[in-house]
Design an enzyme around this catalytic site. Structure first.
Site, mmCIF file in Angstrom:
data_model
loop_
_atom_site.group_PDB
_atom_site.id
_atom_site.type_symbol
_atom_site.label_atom_id
_atom_site.label_comp_id
_atom_site.label_asym_id
_atom_site.label_seq_id
_atom_site.Cartn_x
_atom_site.Cartn_y
_atom_site.Cartn_z
ATOM 1 N N GLY A 300 0.807 -1.219 0.000
ATOM 2 C CA GLY A 300 0.000 0.000 0.000
ATOM 3 C C GLY A 300 0.838 1.267 0.000
ATOM 4 C CB CYS A 413 -0.311 -0.427 12.364
ATOM 5 S SG CYS A 413 -2.104 -0.197 12.485
#
Length: 474
Positions: A300, A413
């Site tokens: 991504g 994350c």
């Protein structure tokens, strides 16, 4: 877990999961004439017995069984809600059961959890919740446990839901918040530490509750291909609050959208977009256009960096240790100035001298718990130590690969300070790099922390709980 390297622990878990998928015989579908509850039961059972991912299993079951509309919504609420609340449900079941939970057959426990969730968290009629759950026990081949299951669920109905919570809530303040928001205590303490003083003032509960809210789908408009305004107009979504490439999609299947199918846009959390953008925003003297994504994962950030690199006349090297994932990245970055290398990011064998390096490190994934309902009960605090060692080694590798005066963006994350500030501070102590003010490379965004690094939160910003720090090699 983000990034392009699996830790040994996560690798072993994936091997066990794959082994179960290959060797475990197919379980006969449980049928009681109620498609929504049957699907929810199968999901809860498979997560427990096969280590399956609910967000992969449920959509497939709904398609296979042609469950749509309200029934699909009900199945989703039951499956995901039961998995999120598992710790609370198990505490209530344990209080009512004559057996230890680990002595209860998996199919019986799955039905009990599903029934208890309906009794404690929904407006489903008590009789319907109990009756269908007992029927699921029988249909799953555990008819001898019907009476046992019925007795437990009937006992639950005799006490109001709020009273159950009051009776079972621990006295310790953090443990109490963890229980009432259905989180393991260690995760609540991790979040509380990351929030600091504000967490002690009550924000911790809001942060934990956000993990149980359905996240809005974030689309990314690929720079040079389509603008966020154009993407919003085509999809009917709303332009994002922070990222100039973000669009919020409130309903519908993003994979069916024409801009996504054509590679003009993708699905990417807005926080992830901001991190990739920050790497491109930092001023680097004599930028020769050599950029590196050291832990490319599913690609991504590599795709967004590739779009930005195309505008700037730069090129991105994307490193991923898994050949399977590397192949997925190649599909995502088609036509972009990105090369994919299969290697260990700690020693990828690349020529040093990069201008910009992104280390989106493998992590616990605590910042994205809202995306996998069962994840909070699967993760173990004992894994943090192994992860921080890996994260440190990857950041050290990045600083060896970047040129003097070049920049490294380290991101996770996860808000756990051991994976964020702990890693950054340890590497800074080596004297190789200096830390820049990361918020300077963001659009106006409040509540990202008092230090030089940035910590985003779902309850504050609507993003995953993404962290990043910007380092310049001395």
């Amino acid at each position: 877990m983000s990034g392009g390297f699996r830790s040994r622990a996560s690798g072993r878990r994936e091997e066990r999961r794959e082994s179960k998928r290959v060797s475990k015989p197919q379980v006969k579908a449980t049928r009681i004439g109620d498609g929504a509850r049957e699907a929810a039961f199968e999901v809860v059972r498979r997560v427990a017995t096969d280590d399956a991912y609910a967000n992969l299993v449920l959509p497939r079951l709904l398609r296979e069984r042609n469950i749509t509309g309200r029934d699909a919504a009900f199945a989703t609420e039951l499956a995901y809600g039961t998995l999120r609340a598992q710790g609370v449900l198990d505490a209530v079941i344990a209080r009512c059961s004559s057996r230890e939970l680990d002595k209860i057959a998996p199919e019986v426990l799955a039905a009990l959890r599903l029934g208890a969730y309906q009794l404690l968290y929904t407006r489903v009629d008590d009789h319907a919740a109990v009756d269908t759950s007992v029927r699921l026990v029988e249909a799953a081949g555990a008819g001898q446990a019907k009476g046992f299951a019925n007795a437990i669920l009937r006992t639950i109905t005799r006490t109001p839901a709020e009273q159950w919570l009051d009776d079972l809530t621990p006295s310790d303040p953090v443990a109490a918040v963890a229980f009432r928001t259905a989180h393991p205590e260690w995760i609540a303490r991790s979040f509380g530490t990351a929030l600091g003083a504000s967490g002690a003032e009550g924000e911790l509960e809001a942060a934990l509750e956000a993990d149980s809210q359905r996240p809005v789908v974030h689309l990314v408009a690929r720079p040079g291909e389509i603008s966020a305004a154009e993407l919003a107009a085509i999809t009917g979504g709303d332009e994002g609050r922070y990222s100039p490439y973000a669009v919020y999609l409130h309903e519908g299947d993003p994979g069916a959208l024409e801009p996504v199918r054509d590679g003009l846009a993708g699905v990417q959390d807005e926080g992830s977009q901001l991190i990739a953008r920050a790497l491109a925003e930092v001023d680097v003297e004599a930028d020769a256009g050599r950029w590196l994504d050291l832990c490319a994962g599913l690609g991504g950030k590599a795709a967004l960096l590739g779009s930005l690199a195309g505008i700037e006349g730069a090129h991105v090297d994307a490193v991923e240790i898994s050949e399977h994932r590397a192949e997925l990245i190649r599909k995502v970055i088609g036509g972009l100035p990105v090369s994919v290398t299969v290697a260990d990011g700690r020693d990828p064998g690349l020529e040093p001298g990069y201008d910009r390096v992104l280390v989106d490190a493998p992590c616990s994934g605590l910042g994205a718990l809202r995306r996998r309902p069962e994840a909070r009960w699967k993760k173990q605090e004992s894994e943090i130590g192994e992860l921080t060692q890996l994260q440190t080694e990857l950041l050290q590798s990045a600083l060896r690969l970047v040129k003097p005066g070049g920049v490294v963006v380290y991101s996770t994350c996860s808000p756990d300070v051991r994976e964020t500030r702990g890693v950054v501070d340890a590497v800074l102590a080596e004297g190789v790099a200096e830390e820049l003010d990361a918020s300077a490379y963001l659009p106006p965004m409040e509540g990202t922390g008092a230090g030089k690094s940035v910590q985003m939160w779902p309850h504050r910003h609507g993003t995953d709980a993404m962290f990043f720090s910007v380092l310049r090699r001395r």
